[in-house]
Scaffold this motif. Structure first.
Motif, PDB file in Angstrom:
ATOM      1  N   THR A   1       0.664  -1.002  -0.022  1.00 60.94           N
ATOM      2  CA  THR A   1      -0.087  -0.014   0.092  1.00 60.94           C
ATOM      3  C   THR A   1       0.885   1.301   0.015  1.00 60.94           C
ATOM      4  OG1 THR A   1      -1.581  -1.329   1.178  1.00 60.94           O
ATOM      5  CG2 THR A   1      -1.984   1.260   1.173  1.00 60.94           C
ATOM      6  N   ILE A   2       0.472   2.216  -0.837  1.00 56.84           N
ATOM      7  CA  ILE A   2       1.058   3.524  -0.855  1.00 56.84           C
ATOM      8  C   ILE A   2       0.284   4.660  -0.568  1.00 56.84           C
ATOM      9  CG2 ILE A   2       2.764   2.701  -2.375  1.00 56.84           C
ATOM     10  CD1 ILE A   2       1.758   4.530  -4.604  1.00 56.84           C
ATOM     11  N   GLY A   3       0.496   5.905   0.094  1.00 53.90           N
ATOM     12  CA  GLY A   3       0.046   6.864   0.251  1.00 53.90           C
ATOM     13  C   GLY A   3       0.056   7.964  -0.679  1.00 53.90           C
ATOM     14  N   VAL A   4      -0.930   8.824  -0.852  1.00 52.83           N
ATOM     15  CA  VAL A   4      -0.647   9.866  -1.716  1.00 52.83           C
ATOM     16  C   VAL A   4      -1.333  11.164  -1.258  1.00 52.83           C
ATOM     17  CG1 VAL A   4      -1.131  10.948  -4.192  1.00 52.83           C
ATOM     18  CG2 VAL A   4      -0.867   8.463  -3.682  1.00 52.83           C
ATOM     19  N   LEU A   5      -0.628  12.469  -0.857  1.00 55.72           N
ATOM     20  CA  LEU A   5      -1.091  13.229  -0.277  1.00 55.72           C
ATOM     21  C   LEU A   5      -1.151  14.563  -1.454  1.00 55.72           C
ATOM     22  CD1 LEU A   5       0.664  11.790   2.003  1.00 55.72           C
ATOM     23  CD2 LEU A   5       0.638  13.962   3.172  1.00 55.72           C
ATOM     24  N   PHE A   6      -2.222  15.066  -1.435  1.00 59.39           N
ATOM     25  CA  PHE A   6      -2.866  16.140  -2.287  1.00 59.39           C
ATOM     26  C   PHE A   6      -3.491  17.301  -1.401  1.00 59.39           C
ATOM     27  CE2 PHE A   6      -3.563  12.544  -5.424  1.00 59.39           C
ATOM     28  CZ  PHE A   6      -2.807  13.035  -6.479  1.00 59.39           C
TER      29      PHE A   6
ATOM     30  N   GLU B   1       0.179   4.768  10.802  1.00 57.92           N
ATOM     31  CA  GLU B   1      -0.626   3.742  11.407  1.00 57.92           C
ATOM     32  C   GLU B   1      -1.150   2.657  10.680  1.00 57.92           C
ATOM     33  OE1 GLU B   1      -3.891   5.868  13.207  1.00 57.92           O
ATOM     34  OE2 GLU B   1      -2.566   6.783  14.724  1.00 57.92           O
ATOM     35  N   LYS B   2      -1.371   2.925   9.291  1.00 53.13           N
ATOM     36  CA  LYS B   2      -1.748   1.874   8.254  1.00 53.13           C
ATOM     37  C   LYS B   2      -0.560   1.155   7.854  1.00 53.13           C
ATOM     38  CE  LYS B   2      -6.134   3.273   7.800  1.00 53.13           C
ATOM     39  NZ  LYS B   2      -7.072   2.341   8.124  1.00 53.13           N
ATOM     40  N   GLN B   3       0.696   1.643   8.351  1.00 55.41           N
ATOM     41  CA  GLN B   3       1.981   0.859   7.804  1.00 55.41           C
ATOM     42  C   GLN B   3       2.315   0.926   6.168  1.00 55.41           C
ATOM     43  OE1 GLN B   3       1.670  -2.816   9.903  1.00 55.41           O
ATOM     44  NE2 GLN B   3       2.762  -2.029  11.716  1.00 55.41           N
ATOM     45  N   ILE B   4       1.791   1.871   5.537  1.00 55.86           N
ATOM     46  CA  ILE B   4       2.005   1.879   4.286  1.00 55.86           C
ATOM     47  C   ILE B   4       3.473   1.954   3.987  1.00 55.86           C
ATOM     48  CG2 ILE B   4       0.128   3.371   3.732  1.00 55.86           C
ATOM     49  CD1 ILE B   4       3.389   5.048   4.158  1.00 55.86           C
ATOM     50  N   ASP B   5       3.794   1.379   2.603  1.00 57.24           N
ATOM     51  CA  ASP B   5       5.024   1.100   2.189  1.00 57.24           C
ATOM     52  C   ASP B   5       5.830   2.352   1.567  1.00 57.24           C
ATOM     53  OD1 ASP B   5       4.834  -1.598   3.021  1.00 57.24           O
ATOM     54  OD2 ASP B   5       3.791  -2.090   0.874  1.00 57.24           O
ATOM     55  N   GLY B   6       5.108   3.283   1.264  1.00 57.61           N
ATOM     56  CA  GLY B   6       5.764   4.688   0.767  1.00 57.61           C
ATOM     57  C   GLY B   6       5.007   5.495   0.454  1.00 57.61           C
TER      58      GLY B   6
ATOM     59  N   LEU C   1       8.927   5.130  -6.840  1.00 53.57           N
ATOM     60  CA  LEU C   1       8.685   4.780  -5.266  1.00 53.57           C
ATOM     61  C   LEU C   1       8.640   3.214  -5.367  1.00 53.57           C
ATOM     62  CD1 LEU C   1       7.633   6.115  -2.430  1.00 53.57           C
ATOM     63  CD2 LEU C   1       5.507   5.570  -3.282  1.00 53.57           C
ATOM     64  N   ILE C   2       7.898   2.498  -6.108  1.00 58.59           N
ATOM     65  CA  ILE C   2       7.958   1.081  -5.905  1.00 58.59           C
ATOM     66  C   ILE C   2       9.394   0.597  -6.139  1.00 58.59           C
ATOM     67  CG2 ILE C   2       7.174  -0.934  -7.040  1.00 58.59           C
ATOM     68  CD1 ILE C   2       4.464   0.593  -7.499  1.00 58.59           C
ATOM     69  N   ALA C   3      10.106   1.200  -6.885  1.00 52.92           N
ATOM     70  CA  ALA C   3      11.573   0.844  -7.214  1.00 52.92           C
ATOM     71  C   ALA C   3      12.474   0.889  -5.775  1.00 52.92           C
ATOM     72  CB  ALA C   3      12.257   1.581  -8.252  1.00 52.92           C
ATOM     73  N   LEU C   4      12.247   1.965  -5.085  1.00 49.61           N
ATOM     74  CA  LEU C   4      12.691   2.430  -3.847  1.00 49.61           C
ATOM     75  C   LEU C   4      12.087   1.258  -2.632  1.00 49.61           C
ATOM     76  CD1 LEU C   4      12.604   6.428  -3.830  1.00 49.61           C
ATOM     77  CD2 LEU C   4      14.667   4.741  -3.767  1.00 49.61           C
ATOM     78  N   ILE C   5      10.892   1.013  -2.806  1.00 57.48           N
ATOM     79  CA  ILE C   5      10.249   0.056  -2.060  1.00 57.48           C
ATOM     80  C   ILE C   5      10.847  -1.285  -1.922  1.00 57.48           C
ATOM     81  CG2 ILE C   5       8.272  -1.142  -1.333  1.00 57.48           C
ATOM     82  CD1 ILE C   5       6.585   1.414  -2.012  1.00 57.48           C
ATOM     83  N   GLU C   6      10.868  -1.634  -3.536  1.00 58.66           N
ATOM     84  CA  GLU C   6      11.459  -3.112  -3.770  1.00 58.66           C
ATOM     85  C   GLU C   6      12.968  -3.291  -3.519  1.00 58.66           C
ATOM     86  OE1 GLU C   6       9.271  -4.085  -7.221  1.00 58.66           O
ATOM     87  OE2 GLU C   6       7.466  -4.615  -5.999  1.00 58.66           O
ATOM     88  N   ASN C   7      13.507  -1.784  -3.655  1.00 59.67           N
ATOM     89  CA  ASN C   7      14.908  -2.085  -3.529  1.00 59.67           C
ATOM     90  C   ASN C   7      15.854  -2.524  -5.118  1.00 59.67           C
ATOM     91  OD1 ASN C   7      17.579  -1.049  -2.604  1.00 59.67           O
ATOM     92  ND2 ASN C   7      17.947  -3.110  -1.621  1.00 59.67           N
TER      93      ASN C   7
END
Length: 335
Positions: free
Chosen positions: A63-68, A115-120, A306-312
């Motif tokens: 799960t990723i979060g997006v802030l607008f 709290e949702k433990q998002i990945d990025g 972002l996903i490349a960073l999450i998955e390294n």
């Protein structure tokens, strides 16, 4: 009837629970025949792996979060379209947070995402304050910025060159014979999209030997109503002008409405160029000439980073994406 469990899958495939888990997580240690047995059992039983259980194994929630600052705007929806496409292709879900104007709820939503433990996190269109950075740093998750950047911290970003894009928009008006050019800018104190676009406008005037008149600059907040109010202010108080550069399409459309209210025709009496190339720029009449920035592509590219960073999986750097002027029907060429 209770939903099938991983134990049910193991029993149906005649393998251990550990083997089922290894197959589902694309690990090694099983044959192709075993893999096919497990996948067939999963399909026949309709087994859906539990997201929480998966997270305990791979330390991720997918799960990723997006802030607008404003999720209702056309600008945000275009970026979000690209974010969601890229996320779902990679098996990630998206939590969208509306931080409101001036980031009134940013800290609250950062806590929610923690709290949702998002990945990025994809952080868009807002200045990265120190308190935001500290909260993000405490979360220990990767972050990519869209339509914003920070010179203080090493965080990758995706954006256009706002100063250069504003320069080219103003230069376009000048090349069409206009020398008395007003500007409707974004927020006065905005260092990301506000100040650079004003600087680009002023530099274009200066390079063509045109004196900058501060009275011809009105400030809004990138929204429709602020563009309308800014145009009324310019028409009432500024020296006469033949063209306007608006720092967003929504402000440009608001400005057009205000001009119509004063009996002015676009582009016969007044030329206008916008910035963003939102859907509304094609829907309004006359269609708006504007600076195109590829918002959906920016959202997609930021999410891929972002996903490349999450998955390294790879090194990630910042990107300045291309922009160009879309000629429609709101700029008149003067003799």
């Amino acid at each position: 009837m209770n939903p099938p469990t991983i134990k049910d899958v193991a029993k149906a495939a005649n393998v251990s629970v550990a083997t089922v888990s290894r197959v589902l997580h694309n690990l090694t240690g099983f044959s192709d025949k075993t893999k096919q047995k497990v996948l067939q059992a999963v399909e026949e039983l309709g087994y859906q792996p539990n997201a929480i259980a998966r997270g305990l194994i791979n330390k991720r929630t997918q799960t990723i979060g997006v802030l607008f600052p404003d999720v209702s705007s056309n600008f945000s929806s275009d970026i979000l379209h690209g974010v969601e496409d890229a996320a779902h292709e990679k098996g990630f879900s998206v939590i969208v947070c509306n931080t409101a104007e001036d980031g009134k709820r940013t800290m609250k939503y950062l806590q929610v995402l923690r709290e949702k433990q998002i990945d990025g996190i994809v952080f868009t269109s807002e200045f990265l304050k120190d308190e935001y950075y500290e909260a993000l740093n405490d979360m220990r998750v990767p972050v990519v910025l869209v339509n914003t950047q920070t010179h203080k911290h090493m965080i990758p970003y995706v954006k256009v060159d706002d100063r250069q894009a504003a320069y080219q928009a103003t230069d376009y008006l000048i090349r069409n014979g206009h020398r008395e050019i007003a500007m409707i800018s974004g927020t006065l104190t905005d260092p990301i999209a506000g100040t650079p676009r004003v600087e680009g406008y002023k530099q274009a005037l200066a390079d063509h030997g045109i004196e900058v008149d501060e009275d011809r600059i009105a400030y809004g907040n990138f929204g429709y109503e602020s563009g309308r109010q800014a145009m009324h202010k310019l028409l009432a108080e500024a020296p006469s002008f033949t063209a306007v550069f608006a720092a967003s399409d929504e402000m440009a459309v608001g400005a057009m409405g205000a001009a119509f209210e004063k009996g002015l025709k676009i582009p016969d009496d007044l030329s206008i160029i916008g910035y963003d190339d939102l859907n509304i720029s094609r829907m309004i009449y006359p269609p708006l000439t504007t600076v195109h920035q590829p918002l959906a592509d920016m959202g997609r590219l930021a999410t891929e980073k972002l996903i490349a960073l999450i998955e390294n999986t790879s090194q990630v750097s910042s990107s300045i994406v291309s922009h160009y002027i879309v000629e429609r029907q709101t700029v008149r060429k003067l003799p």
